[in-house]
Write an enzyme that holds these catalytic residues in place. Structure first.
Site, PDB file in Angstrom:
ATOM      1  N   GLY A   1       0.781  -1.223   0.000  1.00 41.88           N
ATOM      2  CA  GLY A   1       0.000   0.000   0.000  1.00 41.88           C
ATOM      3  C   GLY A   1       0.815   1.275   0.000  1.00 41.88           C
ATOM      4  N   ASP A   2       2.115   1.193  -0.252  1.00 39.75           N
ATOM      5  CA  ASP A   2       2.972   2.373  -0.379  1.00 39.75           C
ATOM      6  C   ASP A   2       4.145   1.969  -1.268  1.00 39.75           C
ATOM      7  OD1 ASP A   2       4.654   4.788   0.341  1.00 39.75           O
ATOM      8  OD2 ASP A   2       2.978   5.122   1.686  1.00 39.75           O
ATOM      9  N   ASP A   3       5.338   2.532  -1.044  1.00 39.33           N
ATOM     10  CA  ASP A   3       6.481   2.176  -1.881  1.00 39.33           C
ATOM     11  C   ASP A   3       6.814   0.689  -1.750  1.00 39.33           C
ATOM     12  OD1 ASP A   3       7.108   4.775  -2.925  1.00 39.33           O
ATOM     13  OD2 ASP A   3       7.937   5.299  -0.972  1.00 39.33           O
TER      14      ASP A   3
END
Length: 496
Positions: free
Chosen positions: A286-288
């Site tokens: 859900g991010d990098d």
């Protein structure tokens, strides 16, 4: 030796065409409605038969795993059950893990010890590792992090950050933690470490947490670390966070979190680390997917530990919220000598990104990207110099980072809206950038889709789409064709 598993990042399923095979269907099922009803009843029966409802409210599908002998990687090996562990998904196993680690800590001079985690659901609060230890997760073994923050210890802020990343003051520790260690291995037959982050994400969004969430696995001030052949999923915060470590190998690891509504669940965050290899991994979070860091503003500058000598290769990555592979934005200690190669970024917002801002200080230099494939990505290559998140108002705005010596070679893809967006500025120009052998299929027909501002560098050979005017042009043999006279021109459009 640990058996290496081949992880399949994605698979496709195709329905068999019934009308070609109806001659094999018994007369009882010749009516399609009758056949559908029978199949549905069979499915429901199988679910009811195999499903187990535990008191925590989690539903697990029972699966019988074939007995696979756990390799003995240390002179001494123990099972978690030897220390009172119960893998029913309900019993707390924190004390069992602690007793096992204590026993292994006494074996350092004999080569250390191995803790085998058998198939089952092993609920636990955070616990620490020790030097000369192998944590081995069998097929079907799941270490479950308790999702009540009162069981998670508070720790001082990281010295290169000054504050918890989300709140002033202390931060929660990680589910599996280690400090000042040597010779640590976390491996297995693709067992799982599950942070059960759903409760954490919900409380974060509702502003119910007073401290920064903790990572799933965090190893600090340590060396000779190997993490392989496991699955990490649903971390409360960053998933795998090596901090100020040397000689780290991460391979054959699957990292999973929901692509939406799982905030800050970075996959791997090398932070002030040196001599690291990340390879053969699948990451969808859900991010990098990966974010290389080295401290935040004046605290990172003061701590002064760069991330350097890092190789990232043979990955499949997805990030619908951020980027497949990032450098920064917390890079105040510097980042250098990084190779990113043989990486496929798919269905993502951005593919590869460098992000920084005035106040960070430090540098990003000697970075090589090669053999990258972008598939259905909004923006392919990004360098952003106005990522203005700061721990407090005490940062020095005159501490500007240096961005230089960055190369992109053999970059290909399809379904990309903006292939390149390099946004330097008068304070933070981007110097000595090279593009070579680039062909990206675009989905958005607009004049300026290779975007540049305050960029100096070169294009060698064939690059599609047409590069911006800021870059010098060379042929395949390296002969100059045209020298740019507009390196400071700005042509960046964030509206698409």
């Amino acid at each position: 030796m640990v058996e290496t598993l081949t992880l399949t990042p994605s698979s496709s399923w195709r329905w068999t065409q019934f009308h070609h095979q109806r001659r094999w269907i018994p007369p009882l099922f010749s009516n399609q409605k009758t056949l559908f009803t029978a199949l549905w009843i069979a499915f429901i029966f199988s679910v009811l038969y195999w499903q187990r409802d535990v008191t925590t409210g989690l539903l697990f599908f029972r699966r019988d795993f074939s007995v696979r002998q756990m390799p003995k990687l240390r002179p001494m090996a123990f099972n978690l059950t030897d220390f009172g562990g119960v893998g029913d998904g309900v019993t707390f196993n924190t004390a069992a893990f602690e007793r096992a680690v204590l026993a292994i800590s006494k074996l350092g001079k004999k080569g250390g010890g191995q803790l085998n985690v058998p198939p089952g659901y092993w609920l636990t609060a955070p616990f620490n590792l020790t030097s000369h230890m192998t944590l081995f997760l069998a097929e079907g073994a799941v270490i479950l992090g308790i999702d009540d923050e009162k069981y998670w210890p508070l720790m001082p802020p990281l010295p290169s950050y000054g504050y918890g990343r989300e709140h002033i003051g202390p931060r929660y520790g990680s589910l599996i933690h280690g400090q000042n260690l040597r010779d640590v291995v976390i491996t297995g037959h693709n067992g799982t470490i599950n942070g059960q982050g759903q409760t954490w994400w919900k409380k974060y969004k509702q502003r119910l947490l007073n401290n920064t969430r903790g990572p799933l696995v965090q190893i600090m001030w340590s060396s000779d670390i190997v993490i392989s052949n496991i699955t990490l999923r649903d971390s409360p915060f960053w998933t795998l966070h090596p901090y100020d470590c040397k000689n780290v190998t991460i391979k054959n690891v699957t990292i999973l979190a929901p692509i939406f509504h799982a905030p800050n669940t970075d996959g791997i965050d090398p932070d002030s680390c040196e001599d690291m290899l990340i390879e053969n991994c699948y990451i969808s979070v859900g991010d990098d997917g990966i974010a290389i860091k080295s401290g935040w503003d004046q605290y990172g500058i003061s701590y002064g530990r760069p991330s350097k000598n890092i190789v990232i290769r043979n990955l499949v990555v997805r990030s619908m919220v951020s980027a497949g592979i990032s450098i920064g934005s917390e890079m105040s200690g510097g980042v250098s000598n990084v190779i990113v190669e043989n990486v496929h970024v798919w269905n993502s917002r951005r593919a590869v990104r460098i992000k920084t801002a005035a106040g960070r200080g430090g540098y990003v230099r000697h970075i090589a990207y090669r053999n990258l494939t972008f598939e259905n990505v909004r923006v392919g290559i990004v360098i952003k110099t106005d990522y203005n998140e700061h721990p407090d108002g005490e940062f020095d705005p005159k501490a500007v980072p240096v961005l230089k010596d960055i190369s992109y070679e053999s970059i290909h893809g399809e379904g990309v809206r903006v292939p390149v967006r390099i946004h330097g500025n008068s304070e933070i120009p981007v110097k000595n950038v090279t593009f070579r052998d680039m062909s990206i299929g675009i989905t958005y027909k607009k004049k300026h889709i290779f975007q540049c501002a305050y960029v100096q560098g070169r294009v060698i050979g064939t690059v599609f789409p047409a590069p911006c005017e800021n870059l010098d042009l060379y042929d395949e043999r390296g002969h100059l064709i045209r020298r740019s006279d507009s390196q400071n021109a700005s042509d960046v459009d964030y509206d698409f």
